[in-house]
Structures are given as structure tokens and as C-alpha cells.
Design an enzyme around this catalytic site. Sequence first.
Site, PDB file in Angstrom:
ATOM      1  N   ARG A 154      -5.969   6.182  -7.257  1.00 30.41           N
ATOM      2  CA  ARG A 154      -5.689   7.619  -7.279  1.00 30.41           C
ATOM      3  C   ARG A 154      -5.695   8.147  -8.709  1.00 30.41           C
ATOM      4  NH1 ARG A 154      -0.274   7.769  -3.864  1.00 30.41           N
ATOM      5  NH2 ARG A 154      -0.468  10.031  -4.170  1.00 30.41           N
ATOM      6  N   LEU A 179       0.867  -1.174   0.000  1.00 34.48           N
ATOM      7  CA  LEU A 179       0.000   0.000   0.000  1.00 34.48           C
ATOM      8  C   LEU A 179       0.902   1.222   0.000  1.00 34.48           C
ATOM      9  CD1 LEU A 179      -2.627  -0.990   2.750  1.00 34.48           C
ATOM     10  CD2 LEU A 179      -2.959  -1.035   0.270  1.00 34.48           C
ATOM     11  N   ASP A 180       0.450   2.303  -0.636  1.00 28.11           N
ATOM     12  CA  ASP A 180       1.220   3.541  -0.605  1.00 28.11           C
ATOM     13  C   ASP A 180       1.428   3.995   0.837  1.00 28.11           C
ATOM     14  OD1 ASP A 180       1.179   3.561  -3.372  1.00 28.11           O
ATOM     15  OD2 ASP A 180      -0.587   4.853  -3.475  1.00 28.11           O
ATOM     16  N   LYS A 181       2.467   4.762   1.058  1.00 25.57           N
ATOM     17  CA  LYS A 181       2.793   5.253   2.395  1.00 25.57           C
ATOM     18  C   LYS A 181       1.577   5.849   3.096  1.00 25.57           C
ATOM     19  CE  LYS A 181       5.343   8.957   4.710  1.00 25.57           C
ATOM     20  NZ  LYS A 181       6.212  10.147   4.525  1.00 25.57           N
ATOM     21  N   THR A 192      -1.623   5.560   2.315  1.00 24.22           N
ATOM     22  CA  THR A 192      -2.861   4.788   2.213  1.00 24.22           C
ATOM     23  C   THR A 192      -2.891   3.811   3.367  1.00 24.22           C
ATOM     24  OG1 THR A 192      -2.952   4.962  -0.209  1.00 24.22           O
ATOM     25  CG2 THR A 192      -4.186   3.163   0.812  1.00 24.22           C
TER      26      THR A 192
END
Length: 324
Positions: free
Chosen positions: A242, A141-143, A145
Site C-alpha cells: 500500500r 494480512l491487514d484486516k 486485505t
Amino acid sequence: MSNPPSSFSFPIESDHAGSRLDTIVAERIKHCSRSFAATLIRSGHITVDGKAKKPGYQVKTGERVEGEIAPPQTPAFIAQDIELSILYEDDDLLVVNKAPGMVVHPAPGHSQGTLVNALMHHCPNLTGISGSLRPGIVHRLDKDTSGALVVAKTSLAMQNLSDQFKNRTVRKRYLALVYGSVENTAGEIELPIGRHPVDRKKMSTTARHPRSALTYWQVKKRYHGACLLELDIRTGRTHQIRVHCTAMGHPVIGDPVYCRRGDIKRFTRENPEMGEMAAPINRQMLHAWKLSFRHPVTGKMNRFTAPLPDDMSQLISCFEQEPL
């Protein structure tokens, strides 16, 4: 939690003749995945009758397969006692509710304080499963998110879960707060995604070499100047939600990369109360809400739901106090 043995040797029986070398090694050697076997074969650590072969070599009856597996390479990063929100754990895997702001894997500029640092403290034997320098990490997961993320604790579990992600049998549902009022109640976005042609830190639907990407969405709640969307992604492209939300004209609230200044200014103008929030919007309001996959050992379907983080819950509460 186990790793493959340090060395092995076995003959090829007639019922295995014609099998790929990497496949037969993965079948015969406990906790050795096919991809790891292929890596060892290419590097010359696994031979057939003392000779180097390719991973796809078709073995013959009577041949002897021998291999040596060096101890797992120890990562340069360290174990850290960092609190984890664990949704589930057994001998094979664990599912965490990743906090917003936490990087998944150490990288330049983020050598400590990551999920991997925390996992190495929580599961000391996790280091180097299948020779991996990214212990247990099956997906990311993105930082900024938050939400549900599964971690493998054995080589067998890591290979099985990786295959499930590759075969797109894992179901991932997200919640996102987006700018504006989405016209329809549900729909799909099928736009290919690739590296942005100019800004290499961004992804884009106008990339030179895009890959297919599919996102299903539906409106869960409408607010003044915003919507809460439930999103079901059928592919796992970098920044997929996104990018797709931006492409449909409704970027994720707080997204520092894909939001246009006009979106933020218009939203702030229409919602002046947002500036008075105790927790300001300083990340994209995106949460990995639900995660479903088959257990790598039992085969049972597992379903997990990750509670919303405080900042996203507070923002939703703030919206709900303002009538449409």
C-alpha cells in the site's frame, strides 16, 4: 498437535559440549522451539546444575539441564464457529484464504470474529502452542486485505515457518487494482518503510527510522483509469504494498488510509459506472494471491493460490466491460 513436556532433565554429553543452552534444549525437547527455550531460560524455568544461566551459555560435559514448563496460558478470547475457506490442511499446518474484513488476531475493538477465534474452534488444541498467546499465527494480512495465509498447528511448525519468513525464503505474490495508468510494464520499488513521522497509524517512506523494503511489480492488465498489478514482495513491512504503490503515484483502489481525495475524485469522474456497482468499493483492492514455502516437516515445496474474493472479481468484471 503437541506442546513441550511439563518437565524434563538430561545430562550434557561430550558431543554437545560447547553448544548454546537454548539450542541444546530445542534439540532435545520435542516441540520446544529455540525462541521458547530462550524465554524459559531467561525466566529461570530452565537451569544448569540448579543455577540460572543465559540462553547463550555454552554447556559443559557432565552438567545437568533441568526445566519446568507451566501449562500454556489460556488466551482471554473465545473459540467461535466462523466459516473458514481452507485451501490446505494436514497435522502440521493449514492454509486459509482469509476473507476481506476479517481481523487476524484479537485486539482492542476486535475481541471476536477474528481469524484466531475461528481457528480455535476449528483446531481446539491450537491454543498456546509454544506458550503463545497468538496461537498458530506466523504472519498476518491487514484486516481488509484478503488472501492466502499459513497457520502453524504445532510448535515445531511454527518455529520452522517463522524461520522461513525471517530468512525471506517464503514467496508471496499479490494482486492489486491501482488508480491510474502505470507507465512501464514492470519494475521494482526499493524504498525503506517506517512509522509515519506525524500520523502513528500510518507507515511512510519518509520515516525517521525506516527499514529496508523491496517490491517487484508487473502490469497484468490495463483498464480505463486503473491497472491490475502483480506484486512480489521480498520483505514483509507493515502496509508495504500500500505504501509502495502510493509512493509510485498509483495507490491501491479503495485504500482508506493512503489514497488522496484527488485520486478518488478523479477516478470516480473518469469511471462513473463504478457508482452503479452492486458491491461498492469499501476496502483496498489488495489480495494475497499466491504463497510458497517449504513444508516444516517434509521439506517439500508447497505452492498455493487463493481465488479472488467476490468484490474484487466484480470490480475487475466491471472494468473489462469498459474499453480503454
